[in-house]
Design a protein around this motif. Structure first.
Motif, mmCIF file in Angstrom:
data_model
loop_
_atom_site.group_PDB
_atom_site.id
_atom_site.type_symbol
_atom_site.label_atom_id
_atom_site.label_comp_id
_atom_site.label_asym_id
_atom_site.label_seq_id
_atom_site.Cartn_x
_atom_site.Cartn_y
_atom_site.Cartn_z
ATOM 1 N N TYR A 65 0.821 -1.213 0.000
ATOM 2 C CA TYR A 65 0.000 0.000 0.000
ATOM 3 C C TYR A 65 0.857 1.266 0.000
ATOM 4 O O TYR A 65 0.423 2.309 0.469
ATOM 5 C CB TYR A 65 -0.921 0.001 1.221
ATOM 6 N N ARG A 66 2.051 1.161 -0.517
ATOM 7 C CA ARG A 66 2.962 2.307 -0.474
ATOM 8 C C ARG A 66 2.437 3.488 -1.292
ATOM 9 O O ARG A 66 2.615 4.644 -0.909
ATOM 10 C CB ARG A 66 4.344 1.888 -0.967
ATOM 11 N N ALA A 67 1.780 3.200 -2.404
ATOM 12 C CA ALA A 67 1.234 4.284 -3.228
ATOM 13 C C ALA A 67 0.187 5.083 -2.456
ATOM 14 O O ALA A 67 0.148 6.318 -2.533
ATOM 15 C CB ALA A 67 0.634 3.732 -4.516
ATOM 16 N N LEU A 68 -0.657 4.386 -1.691
ATOM 17 C CA LEU A 68 -1.655 5.081 -0.880
ATOM 18 C C LEU A 68 -0.988 5.901 0.212
ATOM 19 O O LEU A 68 -1.423 7.020 0.520
ATOM 20 C CB LEU A 68 -2.621 4.064 -0.266
ATOM 21 N N ALA A 69 0.101 5.371 0.791
ATOM 22 C CA ALA A 69 0.833 6.116 1.807
ATOM 23 C C ALA A 69 1.448 7.392 1.218
ATOM 24 O O ALA A 69 1.442 8.452 1.858
ATOM 25 C CB ALA A 69 1.916 5.242 2.430
ATOM 26 N N VAL A 70 1.960 7.282 -0.003
ATOM 27 C CA VAL A 70 2.528 8.470 -0.661
ATOM 28 C C VAL A 70 1.445 9.521 -0.891
ATOM 29 O O VAL A 70 1.672 10.729 -0.674
ATOM 30 C CB VAL A 70 3.197 8.060 -1.991
ATOM 31 N N MET A 71 0.269 9.095 -1.301
ATOM 32 C CA MET A 71 -0.839 10.031 -1.486
ATOM 33 C C MET A 71 -1.198 10.705 -0.162
ATOM 34 O O MET A 71 -1.453 11.917 -0.111
ATOM 35 C CB MET A 71 -2.052 9.293 -2.060
ATOM 36 N N GLY A 72 -1.200 9.936 0.924
ATOM 37 C CA GLY A 72 -1.476 10.522 2.225
ATOM 38 C C GLY A 72 -0.415 11.511 2.638
ATOM 39 O O GLY A 72 -0.718 12.557 3.232
ATOM 40 N N LEU A 73 0.846 11.209 2.345
ATOM 41 C CA LEU A 73 1.942 12.114 2.687
ATOM 42 C C LEU A 73 1.818 13.431 1.931
ATOM 43 O O LEU A 73 1.932 14.520 2.523
ATOM 44 C CB LEU A 73 3.279 11.437 2.360
ATOM 45 N N VAL A 74 1.588 13.353 0.632
ATOM 46 C CA VAL A 74 1.457 14.574 -0.181
ATOM 47 C C VAL A 74 0.242 15.382 0.262
ATOM 48 O O VAL A 74 0.317 16.607 0.420
ATOM 49 C CB VAL A 74 1.367 14.201 -1.672
ATOM 50 N N GLY A 75 -0.895 14.707 0.475
ATOM 51 C CA GLY A 75 -2.107 15.426 0.881
ATOM 52 C C GLY A 75 -1.977 16.080 2.237
ATOM 53 O O GLY A 75 -2.370 17.239 2.425
ATOM 54 N N SER A 76 -1.420 15.363 3.216
ATOM 55 C CA SER A 76 -1.251 15.941 4.556
ATOM 56 C C SER A 76 -0.291 17.122 4.523
ATOM 57 O O SER A 76 -0.520 18.143 5.184
ATOM 58 C CB SER A 76 -0.743 14.869 5.526
ATOM 59 N N ALA A 77 0.797 16.993 3.753
ATOM 60 C CA ALA A 77 1.761 18.094 3.666
ATOM 61 C C ALA A 77 1.137 19.313 2.989
ATOM 62 O O ALA A 77 1.398 20.458 3.388
ATOM 63 C CB ALA A 77 2.996 17.632 2.897
ATOM 64 N N ALA A 78 0.300 19.076 1.972
ATOM 65 C CA ALA A 78 -0.347 20.193 1.280
ATOM 66 C C ALA A 78 -1.265 20.961 2.229
ATOM 67 O O ALA A 78 -1.289 22.206 2.219
ATOM 68 C CB ALA A 78 -1.144 19.671 0.087
ATOM 69 N N LEU A 79 -2.013 20.246 3.055
ATOM 70 C CA LEU A 79 -2.893 20.922 4.011
ATOM 71 C C LEU A 79 -2.100 21.560 5.144
ATOM 72 O O LEU A 79 -2.444 22.634 5.637
ATOM 73 C CB LEU A 79 -3.902 19.919 4.570
ATOM 74 N N LEU A 80 -1.018 20.883 5.563
ATOM 75 C CA LEU A 80 -0.219 21.409 6.681
ATOM 76 C C LEU A 80 0.357 22.782 6.355
ATOM 77 O O LEU A 80 0.359 23.679 7.209
ATOM 78 C CB LEU A 80 0.890 20.419 7.010
ATOM 79 N N ILE A 81 0.867 22.958 5.147
ATOM 80 C CA ILE A 81 1.494 24.237 4.807
ATOM 81 C C ILE A 81 0.478 25.372 4.850
ATOM 82 O O ILE A 81 0.820 26.530 5.108
ATOM 83 C CB ILE A 81 2.169 24.154 3.418
ATOM 84 N N MET A 82 -0.814 25.046 4.645
ATOM 85 C CA MET A 82 -1.846 26.081 4.689
ATOM 86 C C MET A 82 -2.143 26.568 6.105
ATOM 87 O O MET A 82 -2.751 27.625 6.271
ATOM 88 C CB MET A 82 -3.141 25.564 4.050
ATOM 89 N N THR A 83 -1.740 25.811 7.109
ATOM 90 C CA THR A 83 -1.913 26.291 8.489
ATOM 91 C C THR A 83 -0.902 27.382 8.832
ATOM 92 O O THR A 83 -1.058 28.090 9.824
ATOM 93 C CB THR A 83 -1.767 25.143 9.498
ATOM 94 N N ILE A 84 0.147 27.493 8.029
ATOM 95 C CA ILE A 84 1.215 28.487 8.247
ATOM 96 C C ILE A 84 1.733 28.377 9.681
ATOM 97 O O ILE A 84 1.959 29.365 10.374
ATOM 98 C CB ILE A 84 0.734 29.929 7.946
ATOM 99 N N SER A 85 1.926 27.144 10.134
ATOM 100 C CA SER A 85 2.358 26.887 11.504
ATOM 101 C C SER A 85 3.815 26.443 11.515
ATOM 102 O O SER A 85 4.150 25.350 11.039
ATOM 103 C CB SER A 85 1.481 25.811 12.140
ATOM 104 N N ARG A 86 4.690 27.274 12.057
ATOM 105 C CA ARG A 86 6.095 26.906 12.162
ATOM 106 C C ARG A 86 6.282 25.769 13.157
ATOM 107 O O ARG A 86 7.167 24.929 13.003
ATOM 108 C CB ARG A 86 6.923 28.126 12.556
ATOM 109 N N THR A 87 5.449 25.728 14.197
ATOM 110 C CA THR A 87 5.506 24.629 15.161
ATOM 111 C C THR A 87 5.226 23.303 14.470
ATOM 112 O O THR A 87 5.937 22.310 14.690
ATOM 113 C CB THR A 87 4.479 24.861 16.282
ATOM 114 N N ALA A 88 4.190 23.266 13.631
ATOM 115 C CA ALA A 88 3.839 22.030 12.929
ATOM 116 C C ALA A 88 4.931 21.619 11.948
ATOM 117 O O ALA A 88 5.221 20.428 11.793
ATOM 118 C CB ALA A 88 2.507 22.203 12.203
#
Length: 444
Positions: free
Chosen positions: A198-221
């Motif tokens: 399921y590595r492809a699904l994990a990669v999709m989760g990594l990209v999606g989570s990182a895309a949303l994370l950057i929108m929080t503009i949180s240096r702590t995160a």
């Protein structure tokens, strides 16, 4: 009745707990009512476990796991609760202003009790359902992606703050939301190492989570996700010294960067301006910020947004000022001031006059429960550290250790004592430590 409960206890528990995880960052309705759907589901789950236990249909293995966890952690929780109650009583007796916030303090004390209950409930439910902790890590990763409706223009007003244009979820603080998304990214990175199918699904989760994370503009995160994924990679590489794991680590870094770039591209223009102002310029320099802000409209917004951090009343701004004032207050009140102390002893104030707490788990515990609370917190962290030492060689061990690192880094900059996903991850870590190697059964 007992036969029905015995046959359905695991299935109903799994559905209720799964729904609770998915709705961790949701609320009833899209706005910000006081009751969260997660709390409702957890209380229903608690009632179901109690009913099964009273009827004699409870899982014996779950009972063993819960008793073992209670023996190890109850003294530390007790010190924490006793210290908070003692500080609260002292504040009521010595500080007249504290008496006007009795209900607020009682509610905060209730949140502390809820956190302890959630910790034990997670242990009991996960063992009752069986199958190990991996399914719940998958669910946390997928639940982290539930904020993608924020990209739909008609829904943005519910997910982005009007004052700073940061992704905060439906009424949630952007830094806390960032920590939740950092967990999703760290879990996805861990699955990239531990799973092939399921590595492809994990990669999709990594990209999606990182895309949303950057929108929080949180240096702590950002700091937390770098630390968490770094720990996962180090453990995974040294756990099995194979060359392809180093290549996997490089791939994780690349896909993490792709996620950040995608998030920047998909975010509203005001959020892109905030990312430029708060993240890119401080870390990469003014030249990089000017290159990103080449778009005239983006450049104009970035110049006018100003500092995104909440201002602190007084001559100094930022967390360092809060920590200094909190330290001074703790040394004058070593027994603590009780829950919600910042309402009658604020360390600062936001631009709109809201009182500020310490933004640090350890200092917040000290100001709430004094030395007794610090000892209790230290005991809980020591227990979780021992569990992490037990599991890091297991298949999902690096992922859980990385999650704990994410939450530890977050705790240095935020108060996380009552943070729901902290105690969900803690419960999963305890269950993983009790499991036999390559099995989902609890060791006797």
């Amino acid at each position: 009745m007992k036969t029905f409960l015995t046959g359905s206890r695991a299935r109903v528990s799994a559905w209720l707990f799964g729904a609770a995880i998915v709705t961790l960052t949701w609320r009833l309705g899209i706005a910000t009512p006081p009751v969260k759907l997660f709390e409702v589901l957890i209380l229903l789950l608690l009632g179901w476990q109690v009913l099964a236990a009273v009827s004699g249909a409870s899982s014996p293995a779950a009972a063993v796991a819960l008793r073992r966890t209670a023996r190890a952690t109850a003294p530390w929780w007790g010190l924490l609760f006793f210290g908070a109650a003692l500080g609260w009583l002292w504040s009521i007796a010595a500080i007249p202003a504290a008496r006007g916030y009795f209900l607020v303090a009682a509610l905060e004390y209730g949140r502390m009790l809820f956190a302890a209950m959630l910790f034990g409930l997670v242990v009991h439910v996960v063992v009752t359902v069986g199958g190990g902790v991996r399914r719940w890590l998958w669910l946390i990763m997928l639940a982290s992606l539930s904020l993608f409706p924020a990209l739909y223009p008609g829904w943005r007003e519910y997910f982005f703050g009007f004052d700073d244009f940061r992704l905060r979820g439906p009424g949630s603080d952007p830094n806390y939301m960032g920590s939740w998304l950092a967990l999703g990214a760290t879990i996805a990175a861990g699955f990239c190492f531990s799973l092939r199918r399921y590595r492809a699904l994990a990669v999709m989760g990594l990209v999606g989570s990182a895309a949303l994370l950057i929108m929080t503009i949180s240096r702590t995160a950002l700091l937390a996700v770098f630390a968490g994924i770094g720990i996962v990679a180090i453990i995974a590489i040294f756990q099995r010294k194979k060359p392809h794991r180093a290549w996997l680590a490089a791939g994780v870094v690349i896909f993490l960067a792709i996620g950040f770039i995608s998030g920047f591209a998909l975010a509203p223009i005001t959020t892109r301006a905030g990312i430029t102002h708060r993240l890119i310029v401080p870390f990469l320099g003014k030249d990089a910020g000017q290159a990103v802000s080449a778009n005239p409209s983006l450049s104009e917004i970035a110049r006018n947004l100003g500092n995104f951090s909440s201002s602190v009343s007084g001559p100094e701004d930022g967390r360092l000022a809060l920590w200094r004032r909190g330290g001074e207050l703790f040394f004058t009140h070593p027994l603590g001031l009780g829950p919600a102390y910042y309402h009658w002893q604020p360390l600062g104030a936001t631009a709109d006059g809201k009182p500020l707490a310490s933004h640090n788990l350890f200092l917040e515990t000290a100001l709430t429960a004094g030395w007794l609370g610090l000892i209790g917190l230290g005991g809980l962290l020591w227990f979780l550290g021992r569990q992490a030492a037990l599991i890091y060689r297991k298949p999902d061990g690096p992922t859980l250790v990385g999650c704990l690192v994410v939450l530890l880094i977050t705790s240095l900059f935020l108060d996380t004592l009552t943070l729901r996903w902290l105690w969900v991850i803690a419960g999963l870590t305890v269950v993983a430590g009790m499991e036999k190697p390559d099995s989902d059964t609890i060791t006797p």
